[in-house]
Scaffold this motif. Structure first.
Motif, short mmCIF file in Angstrom:
data_model
loop_
_atom_site.label_atom_id
_atom_site.label_comp_id
_atom_site.label_asym_id
_atom_site.label_seq_id
_atom_site.Cartn_x
_atom_site.Cartn_y
_atom_site.Cartn_z
N VAL A 69 0.83 -1.21 0.00
CA VAL A 69 0.00 0.00 0.00
C VAL A 69 0.86 1.27 0.00
CG1 VAL A 69 -1.94 -1.10 1.18
CG2 VAL A 69 -0.20 0.09 2.53
N ARG A 74 -3.82 8.56 0.02
CA ARG A 74 -4.51 7.41 -0.58
C ARG A 74 -5.73 7.79 -1.42
NH1 ARG A 74 -3.59 3.12 4.18
NH2 ARG A 74 -1.36 3.06 3.82
N ILE A 78 -3.41 4.97 -7.64
CA ILE A 78 -2.18 4.18 -7.47
C ILE A 78 -1.59 3.91 -8.85
CG2 ILE A 78 -1.30 1.95 -6.68
CD1 ILE A 78 -3.58 2.01 -4.60
N MET A 104 -7.34 -0.68 2.26
CA MET A 104 -6.39 0.38 2.59
C MET A 104 -7.07 1.68 3.02
SD MET A 104 -4.76 1.60 -0.94
CE MET A 104 -4.85 0.01 -1.73
N ASN A 105 -8.38 1.74 2.83
CA ASN A 105 -9.09 2.94 3.28
C ASN A 105 -9.85 2.75 4.59
OD1 ASN A 105 -8.36 4.69 1.07
ND2 ASN A 105 -9.55 3.27 -0.19
N ASP A 409 1.18 7.62 5.97
CA ASP A 409 0.06 6.73 6.28
C ASP A 409 0.63 5.33 6.57
OD1 ASP A 409 -2.54 5.87 6.63
OD2 ASP A 409 -3.28 6.80 4.79
N ARG B 213 -12.74 3.87 -2.62
CA ARG B 213 -11.96 3.30 -3.72
C ARG B 213 -12.80 2.28 -4.47
NH1 ARG B 213 -8.71 -1.12 -4.36
NH2 ARG B 213 -7.47 -0.90 -6.23
#
Ligand code: SF4
Lengths: 476, 213
Positions: A69, A74, A78, A104-105, A409, B213
Motif C-alpha cells: 500500500v 490514498r 495508485i 487500505m481505506n 500513512d 476506492r
C-alpha cells in the motif's frame, strides 16, 4: 492419582489445540486465528478454487492490505499496476469467501502484526498463523503464533488446521533492569547477536526475567517480532497484568463478565515450576548497550560504542567469509567506530517498531531539534491508522514534521520496499525494521537496524550516536 | 503432487552460508498472482546485471553448471521471509534436490509442499561434495530417497537425514489438504468442545472498508 507432569506454556497451548494425532506422526493442530495479506495469499485462494474447496471458517480469518500500500495520500490514484492487481485479487477473494478485509481505506488498516493485537483479534492462549514470518509478534500475548508458507495458508483456509511437528523449547531469561536508552529492540538485537541467526532453528522460545516483565506490550511485541531472526519459529511471553490491561476494551475482546472469565483462563497460561526446556539462554539487561547492525543479517550486530569488526576476528571460516562479503556490500571498513558511520535516510516504521510507544519515544527525542542537512529523507510510518490517529491526538505528527520528518500513512513501507518507499542503491539507512538482508529495503541499499530512539538520534546527528549520551530523559 | 523416489542430476554449488529468501526471490517479484515463472528470477540480484544480462561472475551462470538439478548449499539455507515464492523459484529453475547441513524452518516446510527434497548432510560431507563438484566438471549425484543416500560414480555414498513423516510425504506425493479433510469428524468435534475460544466476539465499532476506492 498421579500428578500431571509440569508443562511449558508452549506445551499447554499445543496440547489444547491437537485435533488428531497418531504416535510418531506430526499432529493436526487447530488454528484459532488466521491472518492474511495481499502478498502471500493469492496463490492460496487460487489453489482452493482449483480444487473446488471453500474457506472453512471465514469468521476466524482476517485480511488486510499492508505490504504494497502507498503511504502517501490514498485518495490519489495508485500507479503501480501490479499492486492494484494484488489489491483487487485480495478484495475479490475475501468477498467471494466471506472473509473480513481491512482495505487500505479502512480506519483500522495497518500492518497485519500490528492490527491483530491492536484490535484484540490476537488473544492469549490462541494459535495464530499468517503467511508471514513475523507472525511471531503475536506471541507477546502468550499465544502460539508463527509464519507459514502459501501452501499452508491454503491448508488453513480449507481445514482451519495445520499439520505440525512439535518444536523444541528454549527459555530466554533477561535478568535485571534495562539501563536508560536501552530498549526492547536492543534486547532482542543483543539476543540475536548472541544466538546467531540460526541459533533458534527448530525451537519455540519463551521469554522471561525482570527486564521482559518490565516491558510494555509494545516492547514485548518488538522482542517476539524479531525472534524469527534468531531462527526460532515463535517467541512467547506468558500473559500477566500488563497483558490483561492492554486487552481490556479492545474491539474483538469480550466485555464485562465474559472478559473477567477470559482473564481467569488466561492466568493459567504460564510455564509450570519444574517444566523442562531443551535450551536456555540468560543475559543481564544491565550490561546491554544500544545496538546497531553492521552487516547483512540481524546477527551481525554490535554495541553503538563498538566498531565494525575485522573478518579475521571470527574463528569460523564461514563467518570470516560472510563478514568479508557483508562489509563489501555495506561499504564499510573494519575498525570503523559505529558512531562515525553517516546515514542517508532514516526509517521509523515496520511491525517491529511502529507502535505508539516507539513513536512517543522518538518524538520526545527529536522535539525542538532538526534532522541533519546531510540526511536526504527521514520517514515516520505508523504501524496502523489507529496508531496514526492516536499519535496525532497527542500532537506527535506536529513534533516530527517540525523536526523535518515526513509523516506518512500506515503500511510496511521501507521495511520491504514493495511500494514507492525504497532505499536507493548504495545509500545507507538507519532503520527500525527487522531485516538488513542484501537488497531488503532496495537493491544495493545498506541497512542498519536500530531502535526508534537510535534512529531518531541518527536523523538529528546525521550519523549514529549513542543515545545514552544524547538526551535520554524521556527514553523508555 | 508428483511423488519423489530417486533423482540423478548435475550438481551446482552455492558457497554461501545463511542464504535468505529475500535473495532467492526479491520483493519486486512478490506481486505475482500465480505460482509460475519464478525460475527466471531466482537469485535475481546475484544472477543478473542491469538489463537482465546474466552476470558471468555468478556461479549458476557458469556454463558448466547449466542444467543442474541438485543444489549444493551451506548452513541455514532459506532463512528469513516465509515467502513460498523461494521454493517455487528453486523448483521452476529445475532443482529437485537441495543438499545442505541445515535449513531455516519455514523454508524447509515449504520445500516439501513443492516436491523438493531438502536433504541434510553433515558439514564435513557437504564440504567434501563442494570439493568434488569444483574438481570434476559435470559432477553428478544420485539421490535415493527410500534408502536415504546420496552417491556418486566414484563410490562415495552418504546417508542423509530426513524425518520419517516427511520422507513418507514425498514418497507418496500426498495431497495433505485431502488427507486432513478425512479427519472432518475430529475437526468438527474439536470445534464443538472448544466453542468458547473457537468463536469470534463481534464488535460493532470496527471498520473494514470505506467506499472511496
Ligand atoms: S513491516 Fe516488514 S517485516 Fe513486518 S510484515 Fe511488513 S514487510 Fe514484513
Amino acid at each position: 492419582m498421579t500428578a500431571m507432569p509440569p508443562k511449558t506454556l508452549y506445551e499447554k497451548i499445543w496440547d489444547n489445540h491437537v485435533v488428531y494425532e497418531e504416535p510418531g506422526q506430526p499432529a493436526l493442530l487447530y488454528i484459532d486465528r488466521h491472518l492474511i495479506h495481499e502478498g502471500t495469499s493469492p496463490q492460496a485462494f487460487a489453489g482452493l478454487r482449483a480444487e473446488g474447496r471453500k474457506v472453512r471458517r471465514p469468521d476466524l480469518t482476517f485480511a488486510v492490505m499492508d505490504h504494497s500500500v502507498p503511504t502517501t495520500d490514498r485518495t490519489l490514484p495508485i500507479l503501480d499496476q501490479d499492486a492494484i492487481k494484488q489489491f483487487d485479487a485480495l478484495e475479490k477473494n475475501c468477498r467471494e469467501n466471506g472473509v473480513r478485509l481491512f482495505d487500505m481505506n479502512s480506519r483500522n488498516q495497518g500492518i497485519v502484526h500490528i492490527i491483530g493485537p491492536e484490535l484484540g483479534i490476537t488473544q492469549p492462549g490462541q494459535t495464530i498463523v499468517c503467511g508471514d514470518s513475523h507472525t511471531s509478534t503475536h506471541g507477546a500475548f502468550g499465544a502460539l503464533a508463527f509464519g507459514i508458507g502459501t501452501s499452508e495458508i491454503e491448508h488453513v483456509l480449507a481445514t482451519q488446521c495445520l499439520v505440525q511437528g512439535r518444536s523444541k523449547t528454549m527459555r530466554i531469561l533477561v535478568h535485571g533492569k534495562r539501563p536508560k536508552g536501552v530498549t526492547a529492540k536492543d534486547i532482542i538485537l543483543a539476543i540475536i547477536g548472541r544466538m546467531g541467526i540460526s541459533g533458534g532453528n527448530g525451537h519455540v522460545a519463551e521469554y522471561g526475567g525482570e527486564a521482559i516483565r518490565g516491558l510494555s506490550m509494545d516492547g514485548r511485541m518488538t522482542v517476539c517480532n524479531m525472534t524469527i531472526e534468531a531462527g526460532a519459529r515463535a517467541g512467547m511471553v506468558a500473559p500477566d497484568d500488563t497483558t490483561f490491561a492492554y486487552m481490556e476494551g479492545r474491539p474483538f475482546v469480550p466485555r464485562g463478565k465474559a472478559f473477567q472469565e477470559a482473564v481467569e483462563r488466561w492466568k493459567l497460561l504460564k510455564t509450570d515450576d519444574g517444566a523442562k526446556f531443551d535450551a536456555t539462554l540468560e543475559l543481564q539487561a544491565g550490561s546491554l548497550a544500544p545496538q546497531v547492525t553492521w552487516g547483512t543479517n540481524p546477527g551481525m550486530v554490535t554495541a553503538v560504542n563498538g566498531r565494525v569488526p575485522e573478518p579475521g576476528s571470527f574463528a569460523d571460516p564461514n563467518d570470516q567469509k560472510a563478514t568479508e562479503s557483508a562489509l563489501k556490500y555495506m561499504g564499510l571498513k573494519p575498525g570503523t567506530p559505529i558512531v562515525d558511520i553517516p546515514v542517508d535516510r532514516v526509517f521509523i516504521g515496520s511491525c517491529t517498531n511502529a507502535r505508539l510507544d516507539d513513536l512517543r519515544a522518538a518524538a520526545h527525542l527529536v522535539a525542538g531539534k532538526h534532522v541533519a542537512k546531510s540526511v536526504k529523507q527521514a520517514l515516520i510510518v505508523p504501524g496502523s491508522r489507529g496508531i496514526k490517529s492516536a499519535a496525532e491526538k497527542e500532537g506527535l505528527d506536529k513534533v516530527f514534521r517540525e523536526a523535518g520528518f515526513e509523516w506518512r500513512d500506515a503500511g510496511c513501507s521501507m521495511c520491504i520496499g514493495m511500494n514507492a518507499d525504497v532505499l536507493p542503491p548504495h545509500e545507507r539507512s538507519a532503520s527500525t525494521s527487522n531485516r538488513n538482508f542484501e537488497g531488503r529495503q532496495g537493491k544495493d541499499g545498506r541497512t542498519h537496524l536500530v531502535s526508534p530512539v537510535m534512529a531518531a538520534a541518527a536523523a538529528i546527528a546525521g550519523h549514529f550516536v549513542d543515545v545514552r549520551e544524547f538526551d535520554v530523559a524521556h527514553v523508555e | 503432487m508428483q511423488p519423489f523416489t530417486t533423482h540423478a542430476g548435475l550438481v551446482a554449488p552455492l558457497d554461501r552460508v545463511n542464504v535468505d529468501t529475500d535473495q532467492m526471490v526479491p520483493k519486486q517479484f512478490l506481486k505475482a498472482l500465480t505460482r509460475e515463472g519464478f525460475g527466471r528470477i531466482l537469485f535475481y540480484d546475484w544472477r543478473y546485471l542491469p538489463g537482465e544480462k546474466p552476470n558471468p561472475q555468478f556461479v549458476l551462470n557458469f556454463p558448466r553448471y547449466q542444467g543442474a538439478s541438485v543444489l549444493l548449499a551451506r548452513a541455514n539455507f532459506g532463512c528469513g521471509s516465509s515467502r513460498e515464492h523461494a521454493p517455487w523459484g528453486v523448483k521452476d529453475y529445475g532443482f529437485r534436490v537441495i543438499l545442505a547441513p541445515s535449513y531455516a524452518d519455514i523454508f524447509y516446510n515449504n520445500c516439501f509442499k513443492n516436491g523438493i527434497l531438502p536433504a541434510i548432510l553433515s558439514e564435513e560431507q557437504v564440504e567434501e561434495l563442494f570439493k568434488r563438484t569444483e574438481k570434476e566438471e559435470g559432477y553428478t549425484l544420485t539421490v535415493d530417497l527410500p534408502k536415504q543416500t546420496v552417491s556418486d560414480k566414484h563410490g562415495l555414498c552418504y546417508k542423509f537425514e530426513i524425518p520419517p513423516a516427511r520422507k513418507e510425504f514425498l514418497l507418496q506425493g500426498l495431497d495433505d489438504i485431502g488427507t486432513t479433510l478425512q479427519h472432518e469428524a475430529s475437526i468438527a468435534a474439536y470445534e464443538k468442545s472448544h466453542a468458547a475460544t473457537a468463536t469470534m466476539f463481534e464488535p460493532l465499532d470496527v471498520k473494514y472498508a470505506s467506499n472511496s476506492r
